[in-house]
Design a protein around this motif. Structure first.
Motif, PDB file in Angstrom:
ATOM      1  N   ILE A   1       0.851  -1.200   0.000  1.00 41.31           N
ATOM      2  CA  ILE A   1       0.000   0.000   0.000  1.00 41.31           C
ATOM      3  C   ILE A   1       0.883   1.246   0.000  1.00 41.31           C
ATOM      4  O   ILE A   1       1.796   1.380   0.825  1.00 41.31           O
TER       5      ILE A   1
ATOM      6  N   ALA B   1      -2.574   6.113   1.387  1.00 41.51           N
ATOM      7  CA  ALA B   1      -3.013   5.710   2.732  1.00 41.51           C
ATOM      8  C   ALA B   1      -3.261   6.899   3.656  1.00 41.51           C
ATOM      9  O   ALA B   1      -3.906   6.743   4.705  1.00 41.51           O
TER      10      ALA B   1
ATOM     11  N   TYR C   1      -6.415   7.517   5.605  1.00 42.18           N
ATOM     12  CA  TYR C   1      -6.853   6.420   6.478  1.00 42.18           C
ATOM     13  C   TYR C   1      -5.954   6.226   7.708  1.00 42.18           C
ATOM     14  O   TYR C   1      -6.204   5.342   8.526  1.00 42.18           O
TER      15      TYR C   1
ATOM     16  N   LEU D   1      -6.403   3.907  10.929  1.00 38.58           N
ATOM     17  CA  LEU D   1      -5.508   2.749  11.063  1.00 38.58           C
ATOM     18  C   LEU D   1      -4.881   2.713  12.462  1.00 38.58           C
ATOM     19  O   LEU D   1      -4.839   1.660  13.113  1.00 38.58           O
TER      20      LEU D   1
ATOM     21  N   PHE E   1      -5.343  -3.975   9.148  1.00 36.14           N
ATOM     22  CA  PHE E   1      -5.170  -3.480   7.780  1.00 36.14           C
ATOM     23  C   PHE E   1      -6.400  -3.842   6.931  1.00 36.14           C
ATOM     24  O   PHE E   1      -6.865  -3.044   6.122  1.00 36.14           O
TER      25      PHE E   1
ATOM     26  N   PHE F   1      -8.317  -1.021   5.100  1.00 36.60           N
ATOM     27  CA  PHE F   1      -8.024  -0.885   3.667  1.00 36.60           C
ATOM     28  C   PHE F   1      -8.766  -1.883   2.770  1.00 36.60           C
ATOM     29  O   PHE F   1      -8.610  -1.852   1.564  1.00 36.60           O
TER      30      PHE F   1
ATOM     31  N   ALA G   1      -5.915  -6.332   1.951  1.00 37.70           N
ATOM     32  CA  ALA G   1      -4.804  -5.591   2.561  1.00 37.70           C
ATOM     33  C   ALA G   1      -4.110  -6.378   3.667  1.00 37.70           C
ATOM     34  O   ALA G   1      -2.900  -6.252   3.869  1.00 37.70           O
TER      35      ALA G   1
END
Lengths: 494, 142
Positions: free
Chosen positions: A122, A127, A130, A134, A322, A326, A330
């Motif tokens: 990723i 990312a 997010y 996360l 993850f 995602f 992921a």
């Protein structure tokens, strides 16, 4: 004659003039420094790092270690060294097998404390929206903090299986892949572990803690691969510039702590029975082949296997996180780079002063760093050498290195394990406020999730040495070479 | 030896250590030194006990000398916290010689414990005589 108990009352200070400079990155305290030393001390450090080492009692503790019976070669001190208890953190010693000793105190309480790195395809840029989610998801899914219970309760029988099988136990449970095990030191399982050599007390402490980070300097971190130095090795490891990676730092929790506590206590009798003279009682040891020595080795291996399983469980939780953030692919795409131990005694064969010897290498706050061709590596890593994972302090860069063949004669194939503390926890708490530190780190784009603000302050980047300076030293000394540098973007701490 | 109980005055102080925790303890005799060392440990971790029902436990330990008993005593208190979630504010040393310790401790479940301590170590451990009694410095792995 100077007193044997070097770090005791009226501690002997080691001055720079007591050191002999061997090269730009290597210093020696010769055996002539103290009549009780059996081997010299080699310190890997540049001009600045040697001053750091002289700033506390690390080198005095290293001289204490050099006085233990049955040692061969030298005591190797890594550039991230700092004062510990008994053996300094960042210390390596090798004792002859079977004539030498084994020392629970020289391994330490957090048996197989270590680091695991996972690599993700990723991209950091995609990312960014997010990362906050996360960090929160990882904090929720990976139990951390003082007294935090485990995510994977174990029956008595299952606990013993974890002790015997290590990370392999997790494979049967669906928490691991074959590749994870391949890419773990000792393939995630030390042979010869015997849970019967661990006390019921140790099992009681460890039973509810599998799958937890703990507190102190343990952490889970999301990074971006900032720069790649060895593209061929990085590609094999799955590390891509601009993409994410995950680091997990923890150990054997209360199980390992209690095993070491029990054996350090039992060995107080052993040193009397075997007539062993000690410079510091924390360095208690017993003859390698004695019943005491063998019992400790089997119990230590059980704790080491528990730690491999613990990091495996946390890797599973990281993958789950993850996936939640995602999407379904992921988690699976988070591939293991490697997993290494910091605190361990291992039976290895080394060329020492022209002779091939079997030795019990004790590493405390130091990692194994073998070169290319080592049969204990997965086949894809054998042409490159063993990955060395060097986390920085929270807020600073971390490094992925590779061990070299030449290193096997420098430090019994060992490397540094991190940045190394330079400021006491007390001073850190006095001078740094956890909430301000969190705000500063978040301003730099690092998402922080921490259970304790004073705990966060203790681990502030200012309390540590410059990790890149430590890495420059190990690379110039010929211990390892650079593969990639990582930059933190989310940190979970207890 | 007459039994010795928790005193009103604290006689311990935290001292500098690069990575771990260290504290110096004083006591007018060996039993008071042990009690002060326990109170110091509890103070460092910020222990607070829950109100309500009280729990009493008997502790019996063996060692090879005063230092090994001191380490065993403090590690026992850590174990009782980690395995049973208990802390103690009333510590009574009923018997203490160079090789044996017998104590009665009364307390309750802990409602606050801010710091994990892996173990109490033997690092440079030596109980020393001073003018006012005894002194020892303890290093904790945190």
């Amino acid at each position: 004659m100077p007193p044997l108990n070097l770090t005791g009352g009226g501690a002997m200070t080691i001055r720079k003039q007591d050191l002999q400079r061997i090269s730009d990155y290597l210093w020696e305290i010769p055996t002539s420094f103290h009549p009780e030393m059996n081997v010299p001390v080699w310190i890997f450090a540049d001009e600045d790092l040697i001053e750091d080492a002289l700033g506390d009692l690390s080198l005095t503790q290293a001289v204490n270690v050099a006085c233990l019976p049955g040692l061969v070669g030298h005591v190797a001190i890594m550039p991230d060294v700092h004062q510990g208890y008994g053996m300094p953190i960042g210390g390596v010693m090798a004792a002859r097998v079977p004539e030498g000793i084994i020392s629970p105190g020289a391994v330490g309480y957090d048996i197989n404390c270590g680091v695991r790195v996972l690599a993700s395809p990723i991209e950091y840029q995609s990312a960014i929206p997010y990362l906050n989610d996360l960090a929160s998801t990882l904090y929720r899914n990976c139990p951390s903090g003082v007294g935090k219970g485990g995510s994977l309760p174990l029956s008595v029988e299952e606990f013993d299986r974890v002790c015997r099988q290590g990370a392999r136990w997790a494979l049967g449970k669906g928490y691991a892949t074959e590749e994870d095990l391949e890419r773990t030191e000792e393939f995630g399982c030390l042979e010869g572990a015997d849970p019967a050599k661990a006390s019921q007390r140790a099992k009681r402490r460890g039973k509810g803690q599998l799958g937890t980070l703990g507190a102190g300097n343990h952490f889970l971190e999301v990074d971006v691969v900032e720069e790649v130095f060895d593209s061929e090795a990085a590609a094999v490891m799955g590390l891509q510039a601009g993409c994410l990676a995950v680091q997990i730092h923890c150990g054997s929790r209360g199980f390992g702590h209690q095993i070491c506590t029990d054996y350090v206590q039992d060995f107080q009798w052993a040193v009397i029975n075997y007539g062993i003279k000690l410079p510091d009682r924390e360095l208690v040891c017993a003859p390698f082949n004695s019943p005491e020595g063998q019992a400790y080795l089997a119990a230590m291996k059980a704790a080491a296997n528990y730690a491999f399983a613990n990091r495996q469980a946390l890797a599973y939780h990281a993958r789950r996180s993850f996936q939640e953030v995602f999407g379904s692919q992921a988690g699976q795409s988070l591939r293991q780079v490697y997993d290494i131990a910091h605190n361990m005694a291992k039976i290895e064969t080394h060329q020492i002063e022209g002779e091939e010897l079997t030795v019990c290498v004790h590493r405390k706050g130091a990692t194994r760093a073998f070169g290319a061709g080592f049969s204990g590596l997965p086949s894809e890593y054998r042409p490159f050498g063993q990955p060395v994972l060097v986390p920085g302090s929270m807020g600073t860069e971390s490094w992925i290195l590779l061990g070299t063949k030449a290193n096997e004669e420098l430090s019994f194939g060992s490397s540094c394990h991190g940045a190394g503390r330079v400021m006491s926890r007390r001073q850190a708490k006095r001078t740094i406020r956890g909430d301000r530190l969190r705000a500063e780190l978040e301003k730099e784009g690092i998402n922080i999730r921490a259970g304790s603000m004073p705990g966060l302050a203790e681990e502030a980047p200012q309390a540590y040495k410059n990790v890149s300076r430590v890495v420059e030293t190990v690379t110039h000394a010929g211990i390892a070479h650079k593969v990639a540098r990582l930059r933190p973007i989310a940190v979970v701490k207890g | 030896m007459p039994s010795s109980e928790s005193p009103q005055v604290n006689n311990f102080e935290e001292i500098e250590h690069t990575a771990d925790w260290a504290y110096r303890v004083r006591g007018e005799n060996l039993a008071q030194l042990f009690i002060q060392a326990a109170l110091g440990l509890y103070s460092l971790v910020g222990m607070e006990l829950a109100s309500g029902s009280r729990i009493t436990q008997e502790i019996q330990l063996k060692g090879i000398d005063g230092e090994s008993l001191l380490v065993a005593w403090l590690n026992e208190l850590l174990y009782l916290h980690e395995s049973e979630g208990l802390g103690f504010d009333r510590l009574e040393i009923q018997h203490l010689d160079e090789k044996n310790l017998q104590a009665k401790v009364t307390g309750a479940p802990t409602q606050q414990w801010l710091k994990d301590i892996k173990a109490v170590t033997y690092h440079n451990l030596a109980i020393r005589k001073i003018e006012s009694g005894l002194e020892v410095t303890l290093v904790l792995d945190v």
